[in-house]
Design a protein around this motif. Structure first.
Motif, mmCIF file in Angstrom:
data_model
loop_
_atom_site.group_PDB
_atom_site.id
_atom_site.type_symbol
_atom_site.label_atom_id
_atom_site.label_comp_id
_atom_site.label_asym_id
_atom_site.label_seq_id
_atom_site.Cartn_x
_atom_site.Cartn_y
_atom_site.Cartn_z
ATOM 1 N N ALA A 169 -7.135 -5.556 5.506
ATOM 2 C CA ALA A 169 -7.946 -4.367 5.688
ATOM 3 C C ALA A 169 -7.444 -3.533 6.864
ATOM 4 C CB ALA A 169 -9.408 -4.764 5.901
ATOM 5 N N ILE A 170 -6.960 -4.187 7.914
ATOM 6 C CA ILE A 170 -6.383 -3.442 9.035
ATOM 7 C C ILE A 170 -5.156 -2.664 8.569
ATOM 8 C CG2 ILE A 170 -5.269 -3.658 11.278
ATOM 9 C CD1 ILE A 170 -8.252 -4.146 11.376
ATOM 10 N N ALA A 171 -4.336 -3.319 7.737
ATOM 11 C CA ALA A 171 -3.169 -2.622 7.176
ATOM 12 C C ALA A 171 -3.605 -1.419 6.350
ATOM 13 C CB ALA A 171 -2.342 -3.577 6.322
ATOM 14 N N THR A 206 -1.861 1.854 7.579
ATOM 15 C CA THR A 206 -0.786 2.338 6.704
ATOM 16 C C THR A 206 -0.938 3.804 6.318
ATOM 17 O OG1 THR A 206 -0.474 0.104 5.846
ATOM 18 C CG2 THR A 206 0.488 1.902 4.570
ATOM 19 N N PRO A 207 -2.093 4.235 5.816
ATOM 20 C CA PRO A 207 -2.190 5.663 5.465
ATOM 21 C C PRO A 207 -2.058 6.584 6.666
ATOM 22 C CG PRO A 207 -4.323 4.577 5.246
ATOM 23 C CD PRO A 207 -3.316 3.500 5.428
ATOM 24 N N ALA A 230 -8.509 5.670 5.276
ATOM 25 C CA ALA A 230 -8.647 4.703 6.360
ATOM 26 C C ALA A 230 -10.101 4.346 6.655
ATOM 27 C CB ALA A 230 -7.984 5.247 7.625
ATOM 28 N N VAL A 231 -11.038 5.223 6.286
ATOM 29 C CA VAL A 231 -12.448 4.966 6.596
ATOM 30 C C VAL A 231 -12.983 3.748 5.832
ATOM 31 C CG1 VAL A 231 -14.781 5.914 6.535
ATOM 32 C CG2 VAL A 231 -12.859 7.374 7.209
ATOM 33 N N LEU A 268 0.805 -1.220 0.000
ATOM 34 C CA LEU A 268 0.000 0.000 0.000
ATOM 35 C C LEU A 268 0.837 1.269 0.000
ATOM 36 C CD1 LEU A 268 -2.789 -0.984 2.556
ATOM 37 C CD2 LEU A 268 -3.037 -0.733 0.078
ATOM 38 N N VAL A 269 2.052 1.183 0.499
ATOM 39 C CA VAL A 269 2.894 2.373 0.598
ATOM 40 C C VAL A 269 3.030 3.059 -0.757
ATOM 41 C CG1 VAL A 269 5.278 3.125 0.946
ATOM 42 C CG2 VAL A 269 4.168 1.698 2.650
ATOM 43 N N ILE A 270 3.203 2.287 -1.829
ATOM 44 C CA ILE A 270 3.419 2.861 -3.154
ATOM 45 C C ILE A 270 2.241 3.735 -3.579
ATOM 46 C CG2 ILE A 270 2.442 0.924 -4.457
ATOM 47 C CD1 ILE A 270 5.597 2.891 -5.410
#
Length: 444
Positions: A156-158, A162-163, A285-286, A39-41
């Motif tokens: 989904a938790i990540a 992550t954001p 994140a929502v 997800l970072v990318i």
């Protein structure tokens, strides 16, 4: 009451419960880091685009480079897990992807970035089938989908964490720091799995898969039992099971929605609504929190329904398609987030039901490669959706790009109606191999 029926010949129920719980916790942690790394990318894509002067189509290819390698390595990863053991391949994957994540932070050009993302995809690509095999070997069939639902809710938790964590980090230290930080988390997960993953359940405990690398500590390098290699079916025999490819296409539809949104929502919020990276992280994140809830709920529904994924996937994808159309066409930021959250929640109900019937119906020696076949469909969606949506956004608008995602919901719903609905029906279809041309059997 259940005490007389649960004990296995070689393990007391408390030991079994400890094995399941510890396995779920460790796999949850490994998957959390795996998904965070991916997800970072998406969060730093606007910054990378500015630094390397990339248009949206090129940015989409940065994402697709990972998924191309990831998809290509799913089936080889399943073969490696079946050959060398799920635990050992999981450790290899954790080490390799952490190294390539860290190296991504040193990329100095578009070409180098593409090469590193491809290598990162190779490393992560062998992990899902190995992790699936690790779980199958340490759970009983009746608890497997619930356990897997808990493990996979880590994705989904990540997506929630992550954001929220990465956006402030990038704002202060730059986009490269995000990759170095997640690489460090990968090394911590590697140490935890290596040290604490329990041994597989005994062979007689409701069908755990043979052939993991065995010792509880995992440090002694015990080779895989030769009988496991002998028991593994030929790759061609697994790939000929056309029913698996239908489930794979179902996963393609689901992941078209998920990866299309994951890739382009941060850029859309920044470019169309002027939202800062930190604020975009909070907004992203929502829906991710809704996806976490839906993934667990979908796993519970799978266990309760004994498969019958059509009952969950068809209505879920119908709601998701309607919400996607509303999301794409609303001018309001609030409306975009609300409809986007609904679309992701409804689609995420489908994730565990897609796996439920195949993982219950496959023989243990098929689990590694069979699970990989299904996962491949999702990764092909990761190859296709980001650049297609980028091209649509460049040529037309983000509204058209987001509207494209409805196609994923349609594909998943149609495939849900064209696949066996329980383990017995799945075995009947899967066992129709070319070697058995008996007409009576074909019509059974």
């Amino acid at each position: 009451m259940p005490a007389p029926t649960l004990p296995a010949p070689s393990a007391a129920p408390p030991a079994h419960r400890r094995t399941v719980r510890l396995t779920v916790v460790l796999l949850f942690a490994a998957w959390l880091v795996d998904y965070a790394d991916r997800l970072v990318i998406n969060l730093v894509l606007p910054s990378i685009g500015v630094e390397f002067d990339l248009d949206r189509t090129q940015q989409g290819f940065v994402v697709s480079a990972f998924f191309l390698a990831y998809a290509l390595c799913q089936i080889p990863g399943g073969m490696l897990a079946d050959r060398f053991g799920g635990r050992r391949v999981t450790l290899w994957a954790l080490l390799a992807w952490s190294v390539f994540t860290a190296l991504t932070g040193f990329a100095w050009s578009f070409a180098v970035l593409l090469a590193l993302r491809f290598a990162f995809g190779v490393a992560e690509g062998v992990f899902p089938p190995a992790a699936m095999k690790v779980l199958v070997e340490r759970t009983r069939p009746e608890e497997r989908m619930g356990a897997n639902g808990t493990v996979m809710s880590s994705n989904a938790i990540a997506a929630v964490i992550t954001p929220l964590a990465v956006a402030p980090l990038v704002a202060v230290f730059g986009w490269r720091s995000a990759f170095w930080s997640t690489a460090a988390l990968g090394l911590l997960a590697l140490v935890a799995v290596r040290r604490w993953l329990p041994a597989p359940l005994p062979r007689g405990t409701d069908g755990p898969a043979p052939g993991d690398d065995g010792a509880p500590s995992g440090d002694d390098g015990v080779p895989v039992a030769r009988e496991a290699a002998a028991a593994s079916p030929p790759l061609r025999e697994v790939l000929r099971k056309g029913v698996l490819w239908r489930f794979s296409l179902m996963m393609f539809g689901y992941n078209t929605i998920i990866w299309g949104l994951n890739t382009w929502v941060p850029s859309y919020l920044s470019e169309e609504h002027g939202v800062s990276l930190t604020a975009a992280g909070a907004l992203v994140a929502v829906p991710a929190l809704g996806a976490a809830t839906a993934t667990v709920l979908g796993g519970r529904l799978s266990d309760r329904l004994g498969g019958h994924h059509r009952k969950v996937i068809v209505p879920g994808m119908g709601v998701s398609a309607a919400a996607l159309l509303l999301m794409a066409n609303t001018p309001s930021l609030t409306g975009f987030v609300v409809f986007g959250t609904l679309a992701v929640f409804a689609a995420s109900l489908a994730y565990m039901p897609i796996f439920a019937v195949p993982m219950s119906g496959l023989a243990p020696e098929y689990v590694g490669v069979g699970g990989a076949v299904i996962i491949v469909g999702g990764q092909v969606a990761g190859i296709v959706a980001p650049p297609v949506m980028g091209a649509l956004a460049d040529a037309f608008s983000f509204q058209v790009a987001f509207g494209f995602l409805v196609l994923g919901a349609v594909i998943a719903a149609v495939m849900a109606c064209l696949t066996p609905q329980d383990a017995t029906a799945f075995r009947a279809v899967a066992d129709r191999a070319p070697r058995s041309p008996n007409p009576a059997k074909e019509s059974a």
